[in-house]
Design an enzyme around this catalytic site. Structure first.
Site, PDB file in Angstrom:
ATOM      1  N   SER A   1       0.771  28.245   2.999  1.00 27.06           N
ATOM      2  CA  SER A   1       1.612  27.902   2.012  1.00 27.06           C
ATOM      3  C   SER A   1       2.465  28.939   1.817  1.00 27.06           C
ATOM      4  CB  SER A   1       0.903  27.649   0.813  1.00 27.06           C
ATOM      5  OG  SER A   1       1.802  27.614  -0.272  1.00 27.06           O
TER       6      SER A   1
ATOM      7  N   LYS B   1      -5.295  22.760   1.827  1.00 32.10           N
ATOM      8  CA  LYS B   1      -3.769  22.813   1.403  1.00 32.10           C
ATOM      9  C   LYS B   1      -3.177  21.551   1.061  1.00 32.10           C
ATOM     10  CE  LYS B   1       0.282  24.177   1.805  1.00 32.10           C
ATOM     11  NZ  LYS B   1       1.412  23.346   2.441  1.00 32.10           N
TER      12      LYS B   1
ATOM     13  N   HIS C   1      -3.568  21.947  -2.723  1.00 35.05           N
ATOM     14  CA  HIS C   1      -2.969  22.765  -3.164  1.00 35.05           C
ATOM     15  C   HIS C   1      -1.637  22.097  -3.458  1.00 35.05           C
ATOM     16  CE1 HIS C   1       0.691  25.317  -2.289  1.00 35.05           C
ATOM     17  NE2 HIS C   1      -0.037  26.323  -2.486  1.00 35.05           N
ATOM     18  N   ASN C   2      -0.959  21.295  -2.558  1.00 37.29           N
ATOM     19  CA  ASN C   2       0.287  20.688  -2.648  1.00 37.29           C
ATOM     20  C   ASN C   2       0.079  19.836  -3.844  1.00 37.29           C
ATOM     21  OD1 ASN C   2       0.930  22.049  -0.255  1.00 37.29           O
ATOM     22  ND2 ASN C   2       1.675  20.378   0.787  1.00 37.29           N
TER      23      ASN C   2
ATOM     24  N   GLU D   1       0.733  21.701  -6.697  1.00 37.54           N
ATOM     25  CA  GLU D   1       2.030  22.098  -7.035  1.00 37.54           C
ATOM     26  C   GLU D   1       2.854  20.910  -7.522  1.00 37.54           C
ATOM     27  OE1 GLU D   1       3.469  23.626  -2.591  1.00 37.54           O
ATOM     28  OE2 GLU D   1       4.803  22.079  -2.810  1.00 37.54           O
TER      29      GLU D   1
HETATM   30  C1  6PG Z   1       3.917  25.171   0.749  1.00 40.07           C
HETATM   31  C2  6PG Z   1       4.681  24.027   0.378  1.00 40.07           C
HETATM   32  C3  6PG Z   1       5.079  23.187   1.324  1.00 40.07           C
HETATM   33  C4  6PG Z   1       5.929  21.866   1.079  1.00 40.07           C
HETATM   34  C5  6PG Z   1       5.214  20.948   0.804  1.00 40.07           C
HETATM   35  C6  6PG Z   1       5.580  19.862  -0.228  1.00 40.07           C
HETATM   36  O1  6PG Z   1       2.761  25.474   0.224  1.00 40.07           O
HETATM   37  O2  6PG Z   1       4.646  26.027   1.273  1.00 40.07           O
HETATM   38  O3  6PG Z   1       3.649  23.197  -0.269  1.00 40.07           O
HETATM   39  O4  6PG Z   1       4.179  22.914   2.408  1.00 40.07           O
HETATM   40  O5  6PG Z   1       6.940  22.316   0.213  1.00 40.07           O
HETATM   41  O6  6PG Z   1       5.080  20.279   1.983  1.00 40.07           O
HETATM   42  O7  6PG Z   1       6.244  18.880   0.132  1.00 40.07           O
HETATM   43  P1  6PG Z   1       6.854  17.581  -0.553  1.00 40.07           P
HETATM   44  O8  6PG Z   1       7.173  18.236  -1.933  1.00 40.07           O
HETATM   45  O9  6PG Z   1       8.363  17.419   0.166  1.00 40.07           O
HETATM   46  O10 6PG Z   1       5.813  16.619  -0.341  1.00 40.07           O
END
Ligand code: 6PG
Length: 469
Positions: free
Chosen positions: A133, A187, A190-191, A194
């Site tokens: 990430s 991960k 994590h997303n 995010e």
């Molecule tokens: C990271 C990000 C990266 C990417 C994701 C989200 O941790 O560097 O999470 O992996 O931004 O894939 O992507 P989407 O918003 O397109 O689902």
């Protein structure tokens, strides 16, 4: 062979030299590792060769690439998640020998990583799912890295991964996560965290813009101020930058020129599905994913625009917005960490939650001051973050602000799905009654599913007086 190092073998090879792959390769090179590179279309390999970085050699065929690697060969895949990973593995297998290592640094689905690990183990190859990430800049300067696979083999790759990772207080933001696909699972969640924090910031923007009537630059000022304290994070920081950016074509604020529709690449959807499978409530994470889906429902949005009338609402005090955001952000992270805790037991991964929080503190997209508190709470053995004294106190102290923000926002006709989910979740956990007694009664009434009583043990069926028996 296109670089002048024929006789020297490389310590690692990177396959996939797009933005992320070439950034990772350059990161490795900048730390003195020798790197071979391969990309399906040779032009990307040539672009990296063109940078004349000492220690790099690029190859046009996979066979030459594989032959250039020291034994045991270490191959780092940075190809798009999905069939491209399987295809690359299929092509690599005949070129590798037992003991060689393949690492998948993409956003692969962890169940695919489980399957690939098993397949390669049977062939004597070692496979690591490696969550990475930090976006392009992180890949180049130091990402947060979540490797999983065979623990005994981890020392073979630890030096490279830990060296290229971000550092927090001198410690690498890379640690062995667990067996099989656990790194990709970590991960994936994590997303989803995010997504939730991104959406919360979008909802803060909506309240400040449509209720408090602030201009983009004023909102940016507030976020910059927030970023000096408790809620400081990478996402708060970049949102302030985004709000200040000017559009070179029109001179307007760029944010006002961007369509109100958000896409995704799937990790939020996978997390939502997995949370349901695990029977864990990840409502904030799912709401953030669904908010993106709804943003794309353009037909419905156009047809129904304006049916909910806006009401004028008094500006929400800034400390209220801040307290509501701080609490909702903590709840989003706590739902993610609850998924880790459940997955650790369910899949016998033996995840170290404090270490996961620790490696999220720098390099990754969800890096935030809050992670130090999460790390401490996990070290203290909290069963759930909301049970840790600091988080519980925050929930108690800030829940009024969360409610106040929501009442004002909903009254004004705003959609605040993640703030709403935070309040619903908290109210559920703190309420005396959830109405589940009604659900039990209904299930027993129409389906004889039985119900449990408060005054004795066991499941019972009642002959409901109005039911047809
Ligand atoms: C990271 C990000 C990266 C990417 C994701 C989200 O941790 O560097 O999470 O992996 O931004 O894939 O992507 P989407 O918003 O397109 O689902």
């Amino acid at each position: 062979m296109y670089a002048d190092r024929k006789e020297i073998m490389s310590q690692i090879g990177v396959i996939g030299l797009g933005v992320m792959g070439s950034s990772i390769a350059r990161n490795m090179l900048s730390h003195g590792f020798s790197v071979s590179g391969y990309n399906r279309s040779f032009s990307k390999t040539q672009a990296l060769i063109g940078r004349n970085i000492p220690g790099f050699s690029g190859y046009e065929t996979l066979a030459e690439f594989a032959a250039s690697l020291e034994s045991p060969k270490k191959v780092f895949l940075m190809v798009p998640a999905g069939s491209a990973v399987d295809q690359t593995i299929d092509e690599l297998i005949p070129l590798l020998a037992p003991g060689d290592i393949i690492m998948d640094g993409g956003n692969s689905f962890f169940r695919d990583t489980n399957r690939r690990s098993e397949r390669l183990r049977a062939l004597g190859l070692r496979y690591f799912g490696v969550g990475v990430s930090g976006g392009e800049e992180g890949a180049l300067k130091g990402p947060s890295i979540m490797p999983s696979g065979d623990r005994e083999s981890y020392p073979l790759i630890a030096e490279i991964l830990e060296t290229i990772s971000a550092k927090k207080d001198g410690e690498p933001c890379c640690a062995y996560i667990g067996p099989e696909g656990s790194g990709h699972y970590v991960k994936m969640v994590h997303n989803a965290i995010e997504y939730a924090d991104m959406q919360l910031l979008a909802e803060v923007y909506l309240v400040l813009k449509y209720v408090n009537r602030l201009k983009n630059a004023e909102i940016a000022d507030i976020l910059e101020d927030w970023n000096k304290g408790e809620v400081s994070s990478y996402l708060v920081e970049i949102t302030a930058h985004i709000l200040r950016e000017k559009d070179p074509d029109t001179g307007n604020d760029l944010i006002d020129m961007i369509r109100d529709v958000a896409g995704n690449k799937g990790t939020g959807r996978w997390t939502s599905i997995e949370a349901l499978e695990q029977e864990c409530n990840a409502s904030l994470l799912t709401a953030a994913y669904q908010a993106r889906i709804t943003s794309g429902s353009t037909l419905l949005r156009t047809a129904l625009r304006g049916i909910v009338k806006e009401n004028a609402a008094a500006p929400v005090p800034m400390q209220t917005v801040h307290a509501a955001y701080a609490l909702a952000k903590s709840i989003a992270y706590s739902q993610g960490f609850a998924l880790y805790s459940d997955a650790s037991r369910r899949y016998q991964w033996d995840l170290n939650l404090a270490e996961i929080a620790s490696i999220f503190r720098a390099g990754c997209i969800i890096r935030a001051r809050l992670l130090s508190d999460i790390m401490e709470a996990c070290r203290g053995g909290a069963e759930h973050l909301l049970l840790a004294p600091g988080f519980r106190a925050q929930a108690e102290n800030n829940s009024g602000s969360l409610r106040e923000l929501l009442i004002a926002g909903l009254h004004a006709g705003l959609a605040l799905p993640v703030f709403s989910s935070a309040a619903a979740y908290l109210n559920q956990l703190s309420a005396e009654c959830l109405g589940a007694n009604i659900i039990q009664g209904q299930r027993d009434f129409f389906g004889a599913h039985t119900y449990e009583r408060i005054d004795r043990e066991g499941a019972e069926h009642h002959l409901w007086s109005a039911a047809e028996h």
